[in-house]
Design a protein around this motif. Structure first.
Motif, mmCIF file in Angstrom:
data_model
loop_
_atom_site.group_PDB
_atom_site.id
_atom_site.type_symbol
_atom_site.label_atom_id
_atom_site.label_comp_id
_atom_site.label_asym_id
_atom_site.label_seq_id
_atom_site.Cartn_x
_atom_site.Cartn_y
_atom_site.Cartn_z
ATOM 1 N N ILE A 172 3.366 -2.042 4.323
ATOM 2 C CA ILE A 172 2.979 -1.436 2.401
ATOM 3 C C ILE A 172 3.130 -2.124 2.000
ATOM 4 O O ILE A 172 3.825 -3.760 1.306
ATOM 5 C CB ILE A 172 5.091 -0.558 2.516
ATOM 6 C CG1 ILE A 172 4.885 0.365 3.506
ATOM 7 C CG2 ILE A 172 4.490 -0.007 1.022
ATOM 8 C CD1 ILE A 172 6.224 0.819 3.128
ATOM 9 N N ALA A 174 1.217 -1.211 -1.370
ATOM 10 C CA ALA A 174 1.030 -0.856 -2.546
ATOM 11 C C ALA A 174 0.672 -1.653 -3.607
ATOM 12 O O ALA A 174 0.938 -1.613 -3.979
ATOM 13 C CB ALA A 174 2.831 -0.310 -2.103
ATOM 14 N N ASP A 175 -0.701 -2.088 -3.081
ATOM 15 C CA ASP A 175 -1.476 -2.852 -3.597
ATOM 16 C C ASP A 175 -2.166 -1.468 -5.101
ATOM 17 O O ASP A 175 -3.244 -0.988 -4.785
ATOM 18 C CB ASP A 175 -2.712 -3.361 -3.237
ATOM 19 C CG ASP A 175 -3.433 -4.028 -4.001
ATOM 20 O OD1 ASP A 175 -3.993 -3.857 -5.192
ATOM 21 O OD2 ASP A 175 -4.170 -5.480 -3.246
ATOM 22 N N LYS A 176 -2.195 -1.469 -6.093
ATOM 23 C CA LYS A 176 -2.272 -0.217 -6.700
ATOM 24 C C LYS A 176 -3.438 -0.380 -7.002
ATOM 25 O O LYS A 176 -5.295 0.767 -7.057
ATOM 26 C CB LYS A 176 -1.651 0.137 -8.176
ATOM 27 C CG LYS A 176 -0.539 0.655 -7.702
ATOM 28 C CD LYS A 176 0.558 0.271 -9.278
ATOM 29 C CE LYS A 176 1.626 1.256 -9.401
ATOM 30 N NZ LYS A 176 2.243 1.802 -10.539
ATOM 31 N N ALA A 177 -4.377 -1.928 -7.634
ATOM 32 C CA ALA A 177 -5.683 -2.394 -8.104
ATOM 33 C C ALA A 177 -6.827 -2.038 -6.692
ATOM 34 O O ALA A 177 -7.997 -1.697 -7.114
ATOM 35 C CB ALA A 177 -5.428 -3.842 -8.092
ATOM 36 N N ALA A 178 -6.161 -2.459 -5.453
ATOM 37 C CA ALA A 178 -7.413 -2.783 -4.460
ATOM 38 C C ALA A 178 -7.561 -0.551 -4.205
ATOM 39 O O ALA A 178 -8.624 -0.492 -3.762
ATOM 40 C CB ALA A 178 -6.616 -3.118 -3.788
ATOM 41 N N GLY A 179 -6.171 0.467 -4.047
ATOM 42 C CA GLY A 179 -5.907 1.741 -3.752
ATOM 43 C C GLY A 179 -5.889 1.465 -2.514
ATOM 44 O O GLY A 179 -6.062 2.050 -1.466
ATOM 45 N N VAL A 180 -4.450 0.552 -2.074
ATOM 46 C CA VAL A 180 -5.032 0.653 -0.800
ATOM 47 C C VAL A 180 -2.769 0.332 -0.497
ATOM 48 O O VAL A 180 -2.184 -0.077 -0.651
ATOM 49 C CB VAL A 180 -4.927 -0.875 0.530
ATOM 50 C CG1 VAL A 180 -4.502 -0.919 1.963
ATOM 51 C CG2 VAL A 180 -6.525 -1.410 0.166
ATOM 52 N N TRP A 181 -2.550 2.031 -0.284
ATOM 53 C CA TRP A 181 -0.749 1.876 0.334
ATOM 54 C C TRP A 181 -0.246 1.267 1.376
ATOM 55 O O TRP A 181 0.417 0.233 0.888
ATOM 56 C CB TRP A 181 -0.657 3.522 -0.030
ATOM 57 C CG TRP A 181 0.965 3.171 0.035
ATOM 58 C CD1 TRP A 181 1.600 3.007 -1.270
ATOM 59 C CD2 TRP A 181 2.606 3.790 0.907
ATOM 60 N NE1 TRP A 181 3.069 3.539 -1.098
ATOM 61 C CE2 TRP A 181 2.894 3.355 -0.146
ATOM 62 C CE3 TRP A 181 1.822 3.365 2.141
ATOM 63 C CZ2 TRP A 181 4.134 3.563 0.558
ATOM 64 C CZ3 TRP A 181 3.057 3.686 2.934
ATOM 65 C CH2 TRP A 181 4.237 4.265 2.239
ATOM 66 N N ALA A 182 -1.102 1.072 2.817
ATOM 67 C CA ALA A 182 -0.533 0.179 3.692
ATOM 68 C C ALA A 182 -1.435 0.030 4.065
ATOM 69 O O ALA A 182 -2.747 0.189 4.636
ATOM 70 C CB ALA A 182 1.056 0.742 4.266
ATOM 71 N N ASP A 183 -0.997 -1.232 5.055
ATOM 72 C CA ASP A 183 -2.194 -1.920 5.116
ATOM 73 C C ASP A 183 -1.948 -1.409 7.835
ATOM 74 O O ASP A 183 -1.481 -1.344 8.093
ATOM 75 C CB ASP A 183 -1.981 -3.570 5.730
ATOM 76 C CG ASP A 183 -2.418 -4.499 6.438
ATOM 77 O OD1 ASP A 183 -3.674 -4.049 6.919
ATOM 78 O OD2 ASP A 183 -3.070 -5.663 6.828
ATOM 79 N N GLN A 184 -3.587 -0.498 6.980
ATOM 80 C CA GLN A 184 -3.644 -0.238 8.678
ATOM 81 C C GLN A 184 -3.472 -0.915 9.642
ATOM 82 O O GLN A 184 -3.236 -0.600 10.951
ATOM 83 C CB GLN A 184 -4.876 0.599 8.582
ATOM 84 C CG GLN A 184 -5.214 1.426 9.398
ATOM 85 C CD GLN A 184 -4.822 3.561 9.452
ATOM 86 O OE1 GLN A 184 -4.975 3.582 8.023
ATOM 87 N NE2 GLN A 184 -4.082 3.200 9.890
ATOM 88 N N VAL A 187 0.104 -0.596 11.303
ATOM 89 C CA VAL A 187 1.019 0.147 11.742
ATOM 90 C C VAL A 187 -0.559 1.219 12.776
ATOM 91 O O VAL A 187 -1.464 0.653 12.393
ATOM 92 C CB VAL A 187 0.684 1.822 10.197
ATOM 93 C CG1 VAL A 187 1.718 2.933 10.654
ATOM 94 C CG2 VAL A 187 1.073 1.070 8.858
ATOM 95 N N ALA A 206 8.086 4.515 7.948
ATOM 96 C CA ALA A 206 7.887 2.370 8.344
ATOM 97 C C ALA A 206 8.916 2.240 8.776
ATOM 98 O O ALA A 206 10.485 2.706 8.739
ATOM 99 C CB ALA A 206 8.044 2.050 6.508
#
Lengths: 453, 453
Positions: A172, A174-184, A187, A206
């Motif tokens: 996880i 949680a990169d708000k700026a990049a719009g990426v919550w978790a790293d695909q 997972v 998680a």
């Protein structure tokens, strides 16, 4: 005083009004308390006050025995454990769940959620469920064969481990700026295809605080020991004598080493039913009182079922018949069967005496005496290779847990055998077990291909 | 002021950082809060402060969508609900669970336990789970056909009702003197043998405070409506316009009456996504801010999956292709599919606009305005035959639930439409629904033979 390197582990085995089947009939007992939450909250807090490593809830997905006999309405363990997590802060929480009557995705998910909610305090007691009553609640007319249940259990555990590891620690972002919550990339699908299960994954939870819940196992048959040696981090076991307990202990440790495991990573915890009194006489009086409250017809019917005999073949003041089947002919709880038959024969018990012994501890080691004497027995088993700790099974609840916490625990602490306060936060911390590595860090698992026979 | 006979019912639909897919990216949002317990405890207490009838947790036993898109680690709902029961005292607690990927004995037992632990505050949102991702976690390579899933659901509910009624009220006699804990005559086998399930019973949990959990249903397809009319006590539904909502409302009530039910016994609760501001302009600015945070590639991929199209066939500034399949060719969530296609065509939305609308409310009615305006909309739907209450779906959590509780609820109370305090103890009390009779009191159920087609 510097604490010795090796410390006792204590688990409080909670069961309705207590482990003695007649405990609910004691004058001081609330006979319906165990059907609700408050009774259990009180017990959990009591065990936590005693700095127990954990508490434990047994389970079977079926209504057992005669409902007249003892409290039979039981809160489902993962529900009850969640409620107890909310009522406590440090003690570990272990629940039984069946690999025969669950799906790995559902159960792995529930235990992972419980580990999150409790802050890493959860353990799973893995059982295969050895009763026909349970089978008949899940579309089966017969109990699946013993070997089949254990093969399914091994695969169930493998799938669960894969699911618990399907999210890497730190996935996880949680990169708000990049719009990426978790790293695909962190997972990953499980894509398990085995004999009993096909599970795509990943889990939708998680990785949990403990990596995965503590794995506990309680079967002592050949298949049960093999499963324990491979996967279990703690083993609950019923052992009548210290010699038997030593032999079991050595066997489990040996099997674990043979599989390349550090044998300190599997804690062996025999059950003990402590019948306490401030004097020996008082303790024995207490035992007598409890045994007198047993209604023989219930116990007789159950013993007959366990031994696969018509109830008419058992006479209260006679001995067990000579022509009982061997363990290899039993598809149910094999080790429990043998323990009962051996106990009756070794001590030449009448059926009435046998019922008294089983009513108290259901085959576990019952010890009647003063707190000092109970502590002596615990120390003896602990220091002579019979146990890493104990599954404490109070005959009546809450009274006998309270007596243990207030009178036995202080003795064990004085002797430097048991913690005076919690030093860790998770159940693994309490048992001195490491947090398992996820797959990404090389935490490779023993594979299903080498599974137990 | 005397409250009018008919009162609104409000349910707080809680979902990670909020119903808007980009809510987690808002400056004030804790992007990982929803993976833990504290966030949910805060929301539950907030909804309870607003005297909501209930809160609700959706669910699917699979990891959905791209984990980059939004919070995707979800606590299992029956675990989370148990924890929330411990953190609240009055609000009802509704969890989704799938009839396709559970066993009735396990699930009936868990909900009965939850009803005991919460003091009668539990509801079960019955779903058949319409995704391939879930099927692949349970040994299947394909989603089971729609009709098959609904037939299994109907039988699952029948078995659950039998299990919940397998203990009569008052079966526990707890007679210490006689040594009789429960009356064997009042705890009866279920002996269900059907197309999908064989379950012997009885349950190992006594009849719960509500008799059984409130039964909630959310499918709006033909099969879904038939199931709701027969069993549901509350229906969650996605309706875009008041006209559609009225037609759905009349249809569900009519179907229930045709089955001999009192149609007040099934509450219809459309979803509403209230985007609030102290002025209209502020509300629209809020909506714009949220929509700007949507990352189109995630939503585009999901829309393509829903429409069974390659993603290349969707152009952000174009309209939907004309050659989409009809609902009868869709095996998944039929009513959701039709709603999306109809919405796009009715309002001549571009794909980009459609994605914006779905990102906010996933097909539910989105309303942007001041608290007074939201209350007006709610009152209009409530008083003109479109709703018995609402499923409140705050776009961002906790902020928009807080705004609703502090600014919309007071308006509804002033208008005499909504309670100012809880008057009952159970979820059934809040919804004004009676406690069902057990079988012993003639609470006969509609039988499986007449099951939904």
């Amino acid at each position: 005083m510097t604490p010795p390197a090796r410390q006792l582990h204590l688990n409080a085995f909670l069961i309705n009004a207590g482990h003695h089947e007649a405990a609910w009939r004691l004058p001081e007992s609330d006979p319906v308390g165990s059907t609700g939450l408050e009774h259990h909250v009180r017990l959990a807090r009591l065990a936590e006050r005693g700095t127990f490593d954990s508490l434990f809830l047994a389970d079977s997905p079926a209504l057992h025995s005669d409902v007249g006999r003892r409290p039979s309405s039981i809160l489902e363990p993962t529900v009850l454990l969640t409620a107890l997590a909310a009522a406590t802060t440090r003690i570990g929480l272990i629940a039984t769940a069946s690999t025969t009557y669950n799906e790995p995705f559902n159960l792995a998910r529930r235990f992972a959620s419980l580990d999150h909610v409790s802050g890493g305090r959860v353990g799973w007691n893995i059982v295969t469920t050895a009763t026909l009553e349970a089978a008949r609640n899940f579309g089966l007319d017969e109990l699946p064969p013993h070997a089949e249940r254990y093969a399914r259990a091994a695969e169930f555990i493998e799938v669960s481990l894969k699911l618990w590891d399907s999210w890497e620690d730190g996935a996880i972002v949680a990169d708000k700026a990049a719009g990426v919550w978790a790293d695909q990339e962190r997972v990953r699908a499980v894509d398990h295809r085995g004999r009993y299960f096909s599970v795509a994954g990943p889990l939708n939870v998680a990785r949990s605080p403990q990596g995965h819940p503590l794995l506990v196992q309680a079967g002592s048959s050949e298949d049960g020991r093999a499963l324990a040696a491979r996967y279990a981090e703690a083993v609950f076991t019923a052992q009548q004598t210290v010699e038997e307990a030593r032999s079991f202990y050595a066997d489990v440790k040996h099997r674990a080493r043979r599989l390349g495991r550090d044998d300190r990573g599997v804690k062996v915890l025999p059950g003990i039913v402590p019948v306490l009194g401030s004097t020996e006489a008082e303790a024995h009086e207490r035992e007598r009182l409890l045994d007198e409250l047993v209604v023989p017809r219930y116990a007789l019917a159950q013993l007959a079922r366990t031994l696969r005999l018509p109830v008419e073949r058992l006479e209260l003041d006679g001995r067990l018949p000579d022509d009982l089947p061997g363990e290899d002919q039993i598809e149910g709880a094999k080790s429990r069967y043998t323990l009962i038959v051996d106990l009756a024969r070794r001590e030449r018990l009448t059926v009435r005496q046998l019922i008294g012994r089983l009513g108290g501890g259901r085959g576990h080691h019952t010890f009647t005496g003063t707190p000092e004497q109970v502590a002596d027995r615990i120390e003896e088993w602990f220091t002579t290779g019979a146990a890493d700790g104990f599954n404490i099974m109070p005959p009546a609840l809450p009274r006998d847990l309270e007596l243990f916490v207030d009178h036995v625990v202080p003795v064990l602490r004085r002797r430097g055998l048991f913690r005076t306060e919690y030093t860790g936060r998770t159940l693994r911390d309490h048992y001195g077990l490491p947090r398992p590595l996820g797959r990404a860090l090389g935490g490779e698992r023993i594979r299903i291909e080498e599974s137990v026979a």
